[in-house]
Every structure is written in C-alpha cells, then in structure tokens.
Design a protein around this motif. Structure first.
Motif, mmCIF file in Angstrom:
data_model
loop_
_atom_site.group_PDB
_atom_site.id
_atom_site.type_symbol
_atom_site.label_atom_id
_atom_site.label_comp_id
_atom_site.label_asym_id
_atom_site.label_seq_id
_atom_site.Cartn_x
_atom_site.Cartn_y
_atom_site.Cartn_z
ATOM 1 N N ALA A 65 59.315 106.814 62.264
ATOM 2 C CA ALA A 65 60.019 107.913 62.915
ATOM 3 C C ALA A 65 59.127 109.147 62.892
ATOM 4 N N VAL A 66 58.818 109.688 64.062
ATOM 5 C CA VAL A 66 57.994 110.891 64.180
ATOM 6 C C VAL A 66 58.935 112.059 64.450
ATOM 7 N N LEU A 67 58.952 113.022 63.537
ATOM 8 C CA LEU A 67 59.898 114.132 63.626
ATOM 9 C C LEU A 67 59.281 115.301 64.389
ATOM 10 N N ALA A 68 59.837 115.628 65.547
ATOM 11 C CA ALA A 68 59.346 116.729 66.373
ATOM 12 C C ALA A 68 60.192 117.972 66.120
ATOM 13 N N LEU A 69 59.640 118.930 65.398
ATOM 14 C CA LEU A 69 60.304 120.203 65.194
ATOM 15 C C LEU A 69 59.917 121.167 66.312
ATOM 16 N N ASP A 70 60.653 122.260 66.448
ATOM 17 C CA ASP A 70 60.342 123.217 67.509
ATOM 18 C C ASP A 70 58.930 123.772 67.325
ATOM 19 N N GLN A 71 58.224 123.955 68.440
ATOM 20 C CA GLN A 71 56.827 124.396 68.465
ATOM 21 C C GLN A 71 55.884 123.347 67.869
ATOM 22 N N VAL A 72 56.251 122.066 68.030
ATOM 23 C CA VAL A 72 55.407 120.994 67.536
ATOM 24 C C VAL A 72 54.053 121.031 68.239
ATOM 25 N N ILE A 73 52.994 120.705 67.487
ATOM 26 C CA ILE A 73 51.643 120.655 68.053
ATOM 27 C C ILE A 73 51.498 119.336 68.812
ATOM 28 N N PRO A 74 51.207 119.383 70.119
ATOM 29 C CA PRO A 74 51.213 118.159 70.935
ATOM 30 C C PRO A 74 50.335 117.036 70.395
ATOM 31 N N PHE A 75 49.116 117.348 69.960
ATOM 32 C CA PHE A 75 48.236 116.286 69.468
ATOM 33 C C PHE A 75 48.817 115.638 68.220
ATOM 34 N N ASP A 76 49.357 116.468 67.321
ATOM 35 C CA ASP A 76 49.951 115.923 66.094
ATOM 36 C C ASP A 76 51.115 114.989 66.405
ATOM 37 N N LEU A 77 51.833 115.286 67.469
ATOM 38 C CA LEU A 77 52.965 114.455 67.874
ATOM 39 C C LEU A 77 52.494 113.144 68.488
ATOM 40 N N SER A 78 51.478 113.219 69.340
ATOM 41 C CA SER A 78 51.058 112.027 70.092
ATOM 42 C C SER A 78 50.159 111.097 69.289
ATOM 43 N N ALA A 79 49.352 111.631 68.365
ATOM 44 C CA ALA A 79 48.396 110.787 67.637
ATOM 45 C C ALA A 79 49.068 109.629 66.895
ATOM 46 N N PRO A 80 50.113 109.862 66.108
ATOM 47 C CA PRO A 80 50.728 108.715 65.431
ATOM 48 C C PRO A 80 51.458 107.785 66.388
ATOM 49 N N ILE A 81 52.040 108.348 67.468
ATOM 50 C CA ILE A 81 52.725 107.502 68.444
ATOM 51 C C ILE A 81 51.755 106.499 69.038
ATOM 52 N N ASP A 82 50.566 106.970 69.443
ATOM 53 C CA ASP A 82 49.578 106.080 70.056
ATOM 54 C C ASP A 82 48.944 105.144 69.036
#
Length: 317
Positions: A5-22
């Motif tokens: 589970a990747v937790l996206a908080l407000d003002q999440v950094i896009p790379f930090d969000l996408s790196a684990p997903i990919d």
C-alpha cells in the motif's frame, strides 16, 4: 499475494509516489505471476501532487490489510499528519506490517514515533532537520537506505528504487529482484552511498574576516605539499594562534579545510578529465595514491574510480 500500500498524502512528491508503484509492479515470480499487488491509498478523496492531482482508489482502511506500507515524501514534511494517519500506521505496525519511507517520507514515519531508538536516513539535504525534529532517531545521511527489519527508510529520489529492490530481494530472492532491476534499467546494487552525492562545501568564513585572504590562498595552493607550519607562515601567525583563529572563524582546522579543498579538486578532475587516479592524487595535493584513496573514501563514501564511473561528464553535460 503480497500487498503493498503506497500512501499518498497531500503535496506528495510525484517521483516518490511512482517509484515504488513501478518497481514492485515489475517484479515477477519464476512462474511469471506478479509478485505484488500494489494499492494507492489516501486520507482524502483527492490530494495534490504538485503539477497534477491524485484520486486514490483506496482509503486509510486499506492499510490494515497491507503486508508493506510505503510512505512517499511530501513537499513540506513539517506539516502535521492528517487525522487518522498516525493511528492507522501505528496500528499496522502493531500487527507486524512492514513500513518503509522514501526521501522526506522519513518525517512522516518519525512523526508516528515508530522510528524512536532506530537508525534512519532521508535525503541528505534534510538530514539535519530530521535529526533536530526527532532527536530519538539516529539519522545517517550517508547511506542509500536503512533496513531495521520492520521499518525501512531511504534517501532521496533514486534511492527509493534501491530500497524497493532490496525489499524484493528479501521477499523473493535475488533472481526476482534482478529481473525487476533489469526492467527498471538500474543496477541491483549501487556502489557507494548517499555521501557521493553530497556537495561538500567549505565552511564559510564571514565576509571581511581575517581568514578570508588565507582561505583564497589555500584554495589556490591546495595541490602543493603544505604543512601546518607553511600555512601559519603564510598567515603570519604561530601555529597555535592560527588553529584558534581558524576554528573561531570557520568552525574547523586549517588542515581539515585543506583536505576538503583537495577532495573537491579531485572530484572536479575525476569528472572532467581522463587522468589516471595516480596523477589526480598528485594534482590534488595528496602525498600518495593510497592516501588519496583513503581520504576520498572517508569524505565521499566511495572510491575515486567508482565516483568517476558515476559522474564522468556531469560538469559538461
């Protein structure tokens, strides 16, 4: 299937969000099945990711069923956590869920108290702030990631991929992790730590200070074989007076300042020339290639050759 589970908080950094997903998304078991089920969760219906917005399909309740929770960084890591987030993370930790932070996501994890008494890392530029805000956490700014077993933290940007690959290898072995690394077009392991990316600036001297002319002279003559006595003679002081005044105005000693200047010169030569390491050792003012390699590794965290492979052409790119 292992759920991430990747937790996206407000003002999440896009790379930090996408790196684990990919990265987790690329992982395949030997029979070809996906190794992970990746969910994106949020505390709110929609969160900002800088230039775009994210509408996560899952809420905080999904964290309870995750095997691993990833905490990406946010633009301002000092903002208080949304209601329910600390409680959800602490409850997941109590159930044995693995929790890992990316970059300044370490501030999110530290705010829950789960890092108290543990070693952690974050982006090197934010390390001092993390240590100041959470003194119960031992912050190491020189590594790419720290694995405490249940809790992991990574440095900035690409270090997120290093940490994710490490977790994949822990879960499924080197072959699965190596495949994910190849699909991500990154090495399974990188030589050196975060220290090689830190800008090692000299401690500044106040403008107009009595040391300012001496600092310029040291910078220009860093390649020479200088002793403390040579520096004191240039300054027109005794060595004892020089050490005292130098530390008062720069926060360090003349020889420590000189060593940093030499390392910076060596970094520049490694980035911009093809000179052999032995020649660069002489040009940078080190007494021998062995002394150069030892000092370079202590300051930069990797060998001169590894630094050159990573940064050759950076200055001219």
């Amino acid at each position: 299937m292992h759920t991430v589970a990747v937790l996206a908080l407000d003002q999440v950094i896009p790379f930090d969000l996408s790196a684990p997903i990919d990265t987790f998304g690329w992982a395949r078991l030997p029979d070809g099945r996906e190794a992970y089920r990746v969910l994106v969760c949020a505390a709110e219906e929609e969160v900002s990711a800088g230039p775009f917005a994210v509408r996560a399909p899952y809420g905080l309740d999904a964290l309870a069923g995750a095997d691993t929770i990833i905490l990406p960084g946010v633009a301002d890591p000092t903002v208080p956590l949304p209601p329910g987030v600390p409680e959800a993370l602490r409850a997941a930790a109590a159930n044995g869920t693995r929790i890992a932070s990316i970059c300044v996501g370490a501030f999110v994890l530290a705010a829950t108290g789960l890092l108290d008494g543990l070693r952690a890392t974050t982006h090197w530029i934010a390390a001092a702030d993390l240590a100041a805000r959470y003194p119960a956490v031992t912050v190491d700014p020189n590594v790419l990631y720290v694995d405490n077993g249940q809790f992991l933290t990574s440095a900035g940007a690409a270090a997120a991929i290093d940490m994710c690959l490490h977790m994949i290898r822990r879960d499924h072995g080197s072959a699965v992790a190596a495949h994910a690394a190849r699909m991500s077009v990154v090495p399974l392991e990188r030589e050196g730590g975060q220290a090689q990316f830190i800008v090692h600036a000299q401690p500044p001297a106040p403008a107009g200070s009595t040391m300012e002319p001496l600092l310029h002279w040291l910078e220009e003559n860093a390649g020479d074989d200088l002793t403390l006595e040579d520096i004191a003679t240039q300054a027109g002081m005794s060595t004892r007076t020089l050490n005292r005044r130098f530390r008062e105005q720069t926060g360090t000693t003349p020889l420590q300042w000189l060593h940093r200047a030499r390392v910076r010169r060596a970094q520049y030569l490694l980035e911009t020339t093809t000179h052999p390491v032995e020649r660069i050792a002489v040009q940078a003012g080190f007494g021998s290639p062995t002394a150069f390699r030892d000092r370079f590794r202590r300051v930069v965290g990797t060998s001169p050759q590894a630094y050159r492979r990573a940064f050759q052409g950076v200055r001219t790119a």
